[in-house]
Design a protein around this motif. Structure first.
Motif, mmCIF file in Angstrom:
data_model
loop_
_atom_site.group_PDB
_atom_site.id
_atom_site.type_symbol
_atom_site.label_atom_id
_atom_site.label_comp_id
_atom_site.label_asym_id
_atom_site.label_seq_id
_atom_site.Cartn_x
_atom_site.Cartn_y
_atom_site.Cartn_z
ATOM 1 N N PRO A 126 4.240 -9.032 0.563
ATOM 2 C CA PRO A 126 5.054 -8.093 -0.213
ATOM 3 C C PRO A 126 4.237 -6.851 -0.571
ATOM 4 O O PRO A 126 3.011 -6.914 -0.714
ATOM 5 C CB PRO A 126 5.416 -8.878 -1.479
ATOM 6 N N LEU A 127 4.913 -5.747 -0.722
ATOM 7 C CA LEU A 127 4.236 -4.481 -1.026
ATOM 8 C C LEU A 127 3.379 -4.567 -2.281
ATOM 9 O O LEU A 127 2.287 -3.993 -2.341
ATOM 10 C CB LEU A 127 5.285 -3.376 -1.174
ATOM 11 N N ALA A 128 3.840 -5.299 -3.287
ATOM 12 C CA ALA A 128 3.100 -5.384 -4.550
ATOM 13 C C ALA A 128 1.705 -5.964 -4.366
ATOM 14 O O ALA A 128 0.804 -5.696 -5.163
ATOM 15 C CB ALA A 128 3.885 -6.225 -5.558
ATOM 16 N N PHE A 129 1.504 -6.763 -3.308
ATOM 17 C CA PHE A 129 0.211 -7.391 -3.073
ATOM 18 C C PHE A 129 -0.787 -6.452 -2.394
ATOM 19 O O PHE A 129 -1.923 -6.847 -2.129
ATOM 20 C CB PHE A 129 0.378 -8.641 -2.203
ATOM 21 N N MET A 130 -0.375 -5.226 -2.111
ATOM 22 C CA MET A 130 -1.250 -4.286 -1.402
ATOM 23 C C MET A 130 -2.147 -3.491 -2.346
ATOM 24 O O MET A 130 -3.115 -2.873 -1.910
ATOM 25 C CB MET A 130 -0.401 -3.313 -0.580
ATOM 26 N N ARG A 131 -1.825 -3.473 -3.620
ATOM 27 C CA ARG A 131 -2.595 -2.667 -4.561
ATOM 28 C C ARG A 131 -4.056 -3.075 -4.572
ATOM 29 O O ARG A 131 -4.387 -4.254 -4.614
ATOM 30 C CB ARG A 131 -2.002 -2.803 -5.968
ATOM 31 N N GLY A 132 -4.936 -2.077 -4.501
ATOM 32 C CA GLY A 132 -6.369 -2.314 -4.568
ATOM 33 C C GLY A 132 -7.043 -2.604 -3.240
ATOM 34 O O GLY A 132 -8.271 -2.656 -3.169
ATOM 35 N N ARG A 133 -6.267 -2.781 -2.175
ATOM 36 C CA ARG A 133 -6.850 -3.102 -0.873
ATOM 37 C C ARG A 133 -7.206 -1.821 -0.114
ATOM 38 O O ARG A 133 -6.570 -0.788 -0.265
ATOM 39 C CB ARG A 133 -5.882 -3.920 -0.029
ATOM 40 N N THR A 134 -8.252 -1.918 0.709
ATOM 41 C CA THR A 134 -8.572 -0.882 1.682
ATOM 42 C C THR A 134 -8.574 -1.557 3.041
ATOM 43 O O THR A 134 -9.312 -2.521 3.260
ATOM 44 C CB THR A 134 -9.949 -0.247 1.409
ATOM 45 N N LEU A 135 -7.742 -1.063 3.968
ATOM 46 C CA LEU A 135 -7.516 -1.755 5.231
ATOM 47 C C LEU A 135 -8.181 -1.009 6.381
ATOM 48 O O LEU A 135 -7.709 0.038 6.819
ATOM 49 C CB LEU A 135 -6.017 -1.899 5.476
ATOM 50 N N ASN A 136 -9.293 -1.552 6.863
ATOM 51 C CA ASN A 136 -10.005 -1.009 8.010
ATOM 52 C C ASN A 136 -9.649 -1.801 9.264
ATOM 53 O O ASN A 136 -9.326 -2.984 9.195
ATOM 54 C CB ASN A 136 -11.522 -1.080 7.782
ATOM 55 N N ASN A 137 -9.732 -1.155 10.425
ATOM 56 C CA ASN A 137 -9.500 -1.829 11.713
ATOM 57 C C ASN A 137 -8.186 -2.610 11.718
ATOM 58 O O ASN A 137 -8.130 -3.757 12.154
ATOM 59 C CB ASN A 137 -10.659 -2.781 12.032
ATOM 60 N N ALA A 138 -7.133 -1.991 11.212
ATOM 61 C CA ALA A 138 -5.872 -2.708 11.048
ATOM 62 C C ALA A 138 -4.697 -1.885 11.556
ATOM 63 O O ALA A 138 -4.728 -0.652 11.557
ATOM 64 C CB ALA A 138 -5.653 -3.064 9.585
ATOM 65 N N PHE A 139 -3.666 -2.593 12.002
ATOM 66 C CA PHE A 139 -2.379 -1.987 12.328
ATOM 67 C C PHE A 139 -1.434 -2.420 11.212
ATOM 68 O O PHE A 139 -1.144 -3.604 11.054
ATOM 69 C CB PHE A 139 -1.873 -2.499 13.678
ATOM 70 N N ILE A 140 -0.953 -1.454 10.424
ATOM 71 C CA ILE A 140 -0.202 -1.744 9.205
ATOM 72 C C ILE A 140 1.221 -1.216 9.369
ATOM 73 O O ILE A 140 1.418 -0.051 9.714
ATOM 74 C CB ILE A 140 -0.869 -1.077 7.986
ATOM 75 N N ILE A 141 2.201 -2.070 9.102
ATOM 76 C CA ILE A 141 3.604 -1.681 9.213
ATOM 77 C C ILE A 141 4.283 -1.900 7.869
ATOM 78 O O ILE A 141 4.235 -3.004 7.314
ATOM 79 C CB ILE A 141 4.333 -2.498 10.294
ATOM 80 N N MET A 155 0.763 4.531 -3.348
ATOM 81 C CA MET A 155 -0.199 3.429 -3.322
ATOM 82 C C MET A 155 -0.373 2.896 -1.909
ATOM 83 O O MET A 155 -1.497 2.687 -1.437
ATOM 84 C CB MET A 155 0.270 2.319 -4.265
ATOM 85 N N PHE A 156 0.732 2.689 -1.203
ATOM 86 C CA PHE A 156 0.652 2.113 0.141
ATOM 87 C C PHE A 156 -0.076 3.034 1.109
ATOM 88 O O PHE A 156 -0.974 2.600 1.832
ATOM 89 C CB PHE A 156 2.055 1.815 0.669
ATOM 90 N N LEU A 157 0.307 4.294 1.164
ATOM 91 C CA LEU A 157 -0.273 5.216 2.143
ATOM 92 C C LEU A 157 -1.769 5.410 1.934
ATOM 93 O O LEU A 157 -2.502 5.674 2.889
ATOM 94 C CB LEU A 157 0.444 6.561 2.091
ATOM 95 N N THR A 158 -2.217 5.256 0.694
ATOM 96 C CA THR A 158 -3.648 5.439 0.417
ATOM 97 C C THR A 158 -4.454 4.163 0.648
ATOM 98 O O THR A 158 -5.654 4.131 0.360
ATOM 99 C CB THR A 158 -3.858 5.940 -1.031
ATOM 100 N N ARG A 159 -3.820 3.112 1.210
ATOM 101 C CA ARG A 159 -4.562 1.903 1.598
ATOM 102 C C ARG A 159 -5.253 2.077 2.943
ATOM 103 O O ARG A 159 -6.095 1.271 3.317
ATOM 104 C CB ARG A 159 -3.627 0.686 1.715
ATOM 105 N N MET A 160 -4.876 3.086 3.704
ATOM 106 C CA MET A 160 -5.401 3.258 5.069
ATOM 107 C C MET A 160 -6.905 3.459 5.064
ATOM 108 O O MET A 160 -7.433 4.325 4.374
ATOM 109 C CB MET A 160 -4.728 4.453 5.744
#
Length: 223
Positions: A126-141, A155-160
């Motif tokens: 769920p989107l709420a679980f994305m807060r605080g993460r930084t996603l490297n080497n990932a394909f995110i949808i 919040m989501f777009l700045t996880r990249m």
């Protein structure tokens, strides 16, 4: 490449259960935009293949070792219902919202989805679980992005992170936020002509489901 990462790939890409190919010009353009941009928006009605094609591209990138993991995200918003009112464990509450993503993955991975999920090489959250993460080497949808708030979209777009690719998918005619501004609509209004960000817009004529789906969408657009 770590041994753990190599073990998470149970079968080569050529053995996919379904070979996904574009069915029209819009789908072909969409696939090209995803391939050539790190941030792509797929906007349009249901049945145009936005999610399915994005997931297929993610699986291809994973199996060709372009990325190390796939993160599939959805806001848990459905016609005003809240997770807390559903019975069962947290996972049991979340799974119904994620079912369209599981369906696409099941088509493409043919019995191997569980091993990817258990190793966390593929994550459906769920989107709420994305807060605080930084996603490297990932394909995110991000699917059903029209149901993000403005704050959630930021919040989501700045996880990249580094060497990552994001695809944001939504239908602005199906917002379930009950009076709150859609984060998807808000961000699209912020865009000018940023070359690094692609926006692919589908129409009712691009629907590839049952022929009646295209007609149904057309009826609603006439009102």
């Amino acid at each position: 490449m770590s041994k753990r990462y190599r073990k998470a790939h149970p079968k080569p890409e050529s053995e996919n259960k379904i070979a996904v190919r574009p069915k029209n010009l819009a789908q072909r353009s969409y696939l090209n935009e995803i391939e050539t941009h790190d941030l792509t928006f797929g906007i349009g009605p249901a049945g145009t293949g936005k999610t399915y094609l994005a997931v297929s591209t993610a699986v291809k990138a994973l199996r060709s070792h372009q990325v190390e993991k796939i993160i599939l995200v959805r806001p848990a918003v459905e016609a005003g219902e809240k997770l807390g009112y559903l019975p069962g464990s947290l996972q049991e509450k979340v799974d119904p919202y994620m079912m369209p993503l599981y369906d696409a993955l099941t088509d493409m991975l043919d019995g191997h989805l569980d091993s990817y999920l258990q190793s966390k090489v593929i994550q459906v959250v769920p989107l709420a679980f994305m807060r605080g993460r930084t996603l490297n080497n990932a394909f995110i949808i991000l699917d059903e992005a029209q149901n993000t708030t403005v704050e959630q979209m930021k919040m989501f777009l700045t996880r990249m992170g580094e060497r990552s690719k994001i695809v944001v998918i939504g239908d602005l005619t199906q917002v379930d936020l009950q009076g709150r501004e859609s984060g998807l609509a808000h961000f699209l209004n912020l865009l000018n002509d940023e070359e690094e960000i692609s926006v692919m817009r589908f129409s009712a004529s691009d629907v590839v489901r049952h022929p009646l789906v295209q007609k149904i969408i057309g009826l609603y657009e006439q009102k």
